[in-house]
Each structure stands twice: as structure tokens, then as C-alpha cells.
Scaffold this motif. Structure first.
Motif, PDB file in Angstrom:
ATOM      1  N   LYS A  23      -9.853  -2.455 -55.234  1.00  0.00           N
ATOM      2  CA  LYS A  23     -10.896  -1.608 -55.271  1.00  0.00           C
ATOM      3  C   LYS A  23      -9.923   0.046 -55.499  1.00  0.00           C
ATOM      4  CE  LYS A  23     -13.443   0.642 -51.240  1.00  0.00           C
ATOM      5  NZ  LYS A  23     -12.388   2.345 -51.877  1.00  0.00           N
ATOM      6  N   ASP A  50     -18.849  -0.582 -55.194  1.00  0.00           N
ATOM      7  CA  ASP A  50     -18.585   0.706 -55.545  1.00  0.00           C
ATOM      8  C   ASP A  50     -17.755   0.179 -56.834  1.00  0.00           C
ATOM      9  OD1 ASP A  50     -18.789   1.448 -53.059  1.00  0.00           O
ATOM     10  OD2 ASP A  50     -16.011   1.926 -52.594  1.00  0.00           O
ATOM     11  N   ASP A 119     -16.386   7.222 -47.025  1.00  0.00           N
ATOM     12  CA  ASP A 119     -16.917   6.916 -44.991  1.00  0.00           C
ATOM     13  C   ASP A 119     -16.478   7.863 -44.389  1.00  0.00           C
ATOM     14  OD1 ASP A 119     -16.732   4.177 -45.800  1.00  0.00           O
ATOM     15  OD2 ASP A 119     -14.451   3.462 -46.346  1.00  0.00           O
ATOM     16  N   ASP A 373     -17.801   1.770 -41.625  1.00  0.00           N
ATOM     17  CA  ASP A 373     -16.949   1.778 -42.772  1.00  0.00           C
ATOM     18  C   ASP A 373     -16.621   0.991 -43.780  1.00  0.00           C
ATOM     19  OD1 ASP A 373     -13.812   1.589 -42.392  1.00  0.00           O
ATOM     20  OD2 ASP A 373     -13.690   2.952 -40.751  1.00  0.00           O
ATOM     21  N   ILE A 374     -16.058  -0.120 -44.731  1.00  0.00           N
ATOM     22  CA  ILE A 374     -15.631  -0.860 -45.041  1.00  0.00           C
ATOM     23  C   ILE A 374     -14.516  -1.281 -44.201  1.00  0.00           C
ATOM     24  CG2 ILE A 374     -14.757  -1.625 -47.181  1.00  0.00           C
ATOM     25  CD1 ILE A 374     -15.005   0.512 -48.729  1.00  0.00           C
ATOM     26  N   ARG A 375     -13.543  -1.190 -43.687  1.00  0.00           N
ATOM     27  CA  ARG A 375     -12.573  -2.341 -42.986  1.00  0.00           C
ATOM     28  C   ARG A 375     -13.098  -2.178 -41.312  1.00  0.00           C
ATOM     29  NH1 ARG A 375     -10.950  -3.336 -47.873  1.00  0.00           N
ATOM     30  NH2 ARG A 375     -10.313  -0.619 -49.313  1.00  0.00           N
ATOM     31  N   HIS A 398     -21.586  -1.642 -46.407  1.00  0.00           N
ATOM     32  CA  HIS A 398     -20.375  -0.775 -46.154  1.00  0.00           C
ATOM     33  C   HIS A 398     -19.455  -1.703 -46.784  1.00  0.00           C
ATOM     34  CE1 HIS A 398     -21.314   2.979 -44.378  1.00  0.00           C
ATOM     35  NE2 HIS A 398     -21.690   2.825 -42.923  1.00  0.00           N
ATOM     36  N   VAL A 399     -19.058  -3.388 -45.479  1.00  0.00           N
ATOM     37  CA  VAL A 399     -18.166  -4.286 -46.041  1.00  0.00           C
ATOM     38  C   VAL A 399     -18.200  -4.512 -48.035  1.00  0.00           C
ATOM     39  CG1 VAL A 399     -18.128  -6.431 -45.712  1.00  0.00           C
ATOM     40  CG2 VAL A 399     -18.031  -5.100 -44.117  1.00  0.00           C
ATOM     41  N   ASP A 400     -20.011  -4.431 -48.386  1.00  0.00           N
ATOM     42  CA  ASP A 400     -19.951  -5.137 -49.570  1.00  0.00           C
ATOM     43  C   ASP A 400     -19.407  -3.906 -50.550  1.00  0.00           C
ATOM     44  OD1 ASP A 400     -21.204  -6.730 -48.853  1.00  0.00           O
ATOM     45  OD2 ASP A 400     -23.319  -5.461 -49.191  1.00  0.00           O
ATOM     46  N   ARG A 401     -18.766  -2.437 -49.774  1.00  0.00           N
ATOM     47  CA  ARG A 401     -18.204  -1.645 -50.808  1.00  0.00           C
ATOM     48  C   ARG A 401     -16.401  -1.567 -51.329  1.00  0.00           C
ATOM     49  NH1 ARG A 401     -18.206   3.811 -47.725  1.00  0.00           N
ATOM     50  NH2 ARG A 401     -16.591   4.034 -50.737  1.00  0.00           N
ATOM     51  N   GLY A 402     -16.690  -2.770 -50.549  1.00  0.00           N
ATOM     52  CA  GLY A 402     -15.020  -2.876 -50.351  1.00  0.00           C
ATOM     53  C   GLY A 402     -14.033  -4.719 -51.014  1.00  0.00           C
ATOM     54  N   TYR A 403     -15.189  -5.330 -50.396  1.00  0.00           N
ATOM     55  CA  TYR A 403     -14.841  -6.731 -50.125  1.00  0.00           C
ATOM     56  C   TYR A 403     -15.769  -7.375 -51.317  1.00  0.00           C
ATOM     57  CZ  TYR A 403     -12.219  -5.943 -46.506  1.00  0.00           C
ATOM     58  OH  TYR A 403     -10.542  -5.346 -45.715  1.00  0.00           O
TER      59      TYR A 403
END
Length: 427
Positions: A23, A50, A119, A373-375, A398-403
Motif C-alpha cells: 500500500k 486507498d 488515520d 485506523d487501518i492497523r 478502516h481495514v479495507d484501506r490497507g488489507y
């Protein structure tokens, strides 16, 4: 529609999970395409929200973007004339959008970029970005919520010393300097693998860059760059997330595509605390201990130190570990919001300034929690796997933004995790 993850506790993750492009690299490479007229093709791009936001931002600047999530391919056609204004509507949702600043000032000679959102993990000032670009000859100021930069006479090479090895500032100065006149030297540059990836991408476009991945980057400006095709580096934070998830759940996970050399300190910590870590032909494998994992102290630092993005996973790990541990956050002051949510699950953790003392308990207890936030969101899902009963983690977006399809990957490892509508006010 708000969604949440419903997690049933008791899972020990086992099997293979694949990580794709980073990402934190893919978004910056997309911004970097602005530097060259033509059609650039990026592969191994993660299927995350993202990327969709960045694609729309580039379209608003005049680019033609073909994003094929299932194939991991994004093609970006950059015309001769592009816009220079990145509006708040999109920038507020994606802090990484600040990385269009360097390419825009280099290509167009001006840039208006809304002060970013993203975030809720603490202050991330833009002073270093502005100072670096000003050293190259730009005039930068903030007005009406926008960071406004102009270089009507063009950019020139300079010696830029960053007070802190900021990833974002390093990226913006690097991408601006490749089209500047003369030689640029960036000292105290960020050393993350994603910086080296951006440099390789720029070189493939015809830039002259050396030293990326070290604290000193040298750039000789060129008159123009050309479109290219490039494969995004694997996501070390996603890979590290799975490593901690395997150790926390006492599982056995092979992280296909993960590069152990990008996670040396993190994997060494897990190995020293009782997990077995081995490098495989396709990535690396983490086998958690048979009993409770041993606690481990963690202090976040710029790369190659322990990543701040993995700090929430270290909190979750230590929440069920045998013993006590000190977690020290040296980069973002608000990243301990995870602690209050872990406490709802029964974790024994106390915040003291930028430290958290965690006393491990044998088992957490399922409860409704909220991702900030994502993490944090992903780490709370992992916490739900080692909790008694059912845990709901609100804020799935939030999680969908990074995983990439996080719940599906967990299901493939044997976890009982589903996505569902979140109609409750909380939880």
C-alpha cells in the motif's frame, strides 16, 4: 453502509496467505506517474480502498485511469496538460495524497493540495515537505486549508537535510528533484524499502537516482521522463501483520510473497520470544509456540527499526503473552487508541506518556470494539481470535484501506470471521 467484523474466538491460524503489493508504495507510484506523459502500467497493486481513492484523485487531475482490482493492475494515462489542485473531498480520506505535491510542482510548476486527513494516529506535520521543496526553489505556504506551492522559474538541485527521516518528505523531495536542474542530495533520508521501490520506479522512467534505501540519496535531474511498466514491491506491513497473527494465535502460517529481509527486527523479536521463523522459497513461515507466547518489549523507530504500523499487533500479542512488556511509541502520539479497545476485551494495559505497560492474561473476553485506523482494526480482529466468545470490530472500512479482502484471507487460515452490517451505535 457501516460494516463490522464478527469474530468468533478460539482460532489458531494455519495455512498459507499471500501478500501483494505494498500500500505504502503503490499509492506513491501512482502519484509518480504524473511525472511522465504517456501510459504507465503498474502490476501487483493491492485491491484496497486507498487505491480507488488515489485513482479518482488522478482522474480529477486529468489522467485516464484503468484500475482492474482483480488483476492487480492499474494503467494511468498522463496527458501533456494536467491539473494542479487536489481537492479536500478526496485528500481528507487519504493522507498519502500529499505525495502528489512533489510530482505536480515538478511537472506543472505549481500545486494546490488540501491539507490531508487519513488515520487518527496523531500529528504528522508537513513542515519537512515544505522545507525540502523550498530548498529546491519552490515557494510554499498554507492558505484556506491548502498547501500551496509554486516554482514559476522551475526547480533546481540542492542539498536537502531532513531534520527527521520522514517517509513522506523524502518521497516528495525525491519525486520533485528528478526533473530539477542539476544535482540534489537528500541527507537523513528515510530508508524504508518503499523508498527504494519508488527510486527503482523512477529509474525505470529514465531518472538518475542512487543511494535509495540508505540515509543519503543522490539525484541528477533530467529534462523529461517516460512512461514505464513496473511491479510493486510486496507489502512488508501486511506480511508482518500475518507474522504477529500466527504467533498470537499459536498458529502456523506461511506468508507467501513476504520478504523476511524487510522485517528483520520484527521477526527476530518473535523468534526470540518462542516462535519459529524460517525463510521459505516463496516467503517466510511463522510457527507460534505450543503454549502462551513470551512477552516482548517493543519500541517503534524509523526503518530499519520496529515499524509503528505493527505496534498495534505487538500490543495484541503481549495482551495474551506470558509476562509483562513495555511498548514504546516514538513516532505517533495518538497510536495508543488501540489500548482502550483492548481493555474492553479484558487486556491489562496502562498508558504512561508514550509507553504502555502490558501484563499478559491467559485469555481475552469477546466484546464490541471500534477500529480507529487501518492497523488498529486488523489487530483488534486478531485479538478477537484469542478471545472467549464473540468480538465485533466496528469500522471495517478502516481495514479495507490497507488489507486486500482481510476476512477472506482469515477464513482461508481457518478463522471464523465474517463481515456484516453494523447498525449499532457502537459495536
Amino acid at each position: 453502509m457501516r460494516e463490522r467484523f464478527r469474530v468468533s474466538g478460539g482460532a489458531s491460524l494455519r495455512g498459507q496467505v499471500r501478500v501483494v503489493g505494498a500500500k505504502n508504495s503503490a499509492l506513491k507510484l501512482m502519484a509518480g506517474t504524473l511525472l511522465a506523459v504517456g501510459r504507465t502500467r503498474l502490476t501487483n497493486v493491492p485491491n484496497i480502498v486507498d487505491v480507488t481513492i488515489m485513482a479518482e484523485l488522478l482522474r480529477r487531475l486529468g489522467c485516464d485511469v484503468d484500475w482492474r482490482p482483480e488483476d492487480g493492475v492499474v494503467e494511468i494515462g498522463v496527458p501533456e496538460r494536467i491539473g494542479h489542485r487536489a481537492d479536500y473531498e478526496l485528500v481528507r480520506a487519504l493522507r498519502a495524497s500529499i505525495c502528489v505535491l512533489g510530482p505536480l510542482i515538478a511537472r506543472v510548476g505549481e500545486a494546490d493540495v488540501a491539507v490531508p486527513g487519513g488515520d487518527a494516529i496523531g500529528s504528522r506535520g508537513l513542515d519537512l515537505h515544505a522545507e525540502g521543496l523550498e530548498a529546491l526553489g519552490a515557494k510554499v505556504h498554507v492558505a484556506h486549508g491548502y498547501l500551496i506551492a509554486a516554482a514559476p522559474q522551475g526547480l533546481h538541485g540542492a542539498s536537502v537535510h531532513l531534520e527527521f527521516p520522514s517517509v513522506g518528505a523524502t518521497e516528495n523531495v525525491l519525486m520533485a528533484s528528478v526533473l530539477a536542474t542539476g544535482h540534489t542530495r537528500i541527507e537523513n533520508a528515510a530508508r524504508e524499502p518503499e523508498i527504494a521501490d519508488i527510486a527503482e520506479f523512477l529509474v525505470s522512467m529514465g531518472a538518475h537516482v542512487s543511494g535509495a534505501g540508505t540515509s543519503t540519496i543522490e539525484i541528477d535531474g533530467v529534462d523529461a521522463l517516460h512512461a514505464t511498466e513496473y511491479h510493486v514491491v510486496p507489502d512488508r506491513i501486511a506480511a508482518g501483520s500475518w507474522a504477529f497473527a500466527a504467533a498470537t494465535t499459536r498458529g502456523d502460517v506461511e506468508v507467501v510473497g513476504g520478504r523476511a529481509e524487510h522485517l528483520e527486527i520484527s521477526l527476530d523479536l518473535l523468534a526470540g520470544a518462542g516462535s519459529t521463523v524460517t525463510v521459505t522459497p516463496d516467503g517466510f513461515r511463522v510457527v507460534g509456540p505450543q503454549g502462551r507466547p513470551c512477552s516482548v518489549d517493543v519500541a517503534t523507530l524509523p526503518y530499519p527499526g520496529f515499524p509503528t504500523d505493527l505496534q498495534p499487533f505487538a500490543l495484541t500479542y503481549n495482551a495474551v503473552a506470558d509476562g509483562s512488556a513495555m511498548i514504546t511509541e516514538n513516532l505517533f502520539e495518538a497510536r495508543f487508541r488501540t489500548v482502550q479497545e483492548l481493555a474492553r476485551l479484558g487486556a491489562d494495559a496502562r498508558i504512561d506518556g508514550h509507553h504502555v505497560m502490558v501484563h499478559g492474561v491467559p485469555l481475552l473476553s469477546g466484546a464490541p470494539v471500534e477500529a480507529s485506523d487501518i492497523r488498529a482494526g486488523a489487530a483488534l480482529v486478531v485479538a478477537g481470535l484469542v478471545a472467549d466468545g464473540v468480538t465485533t470490530v466496528s469500522g471495517a472500512h478502516h481495514v479495507d484501506r490497507g488489507y486486500d479482502r482481510f476476512e477472506r484471507q482469515l477464513q482461508g487460515l481457518g478463522a471464523d470471521v465474517v463481515r456484516e452490517p453494523d447498525d449499532d451505535l457502537y459495536g
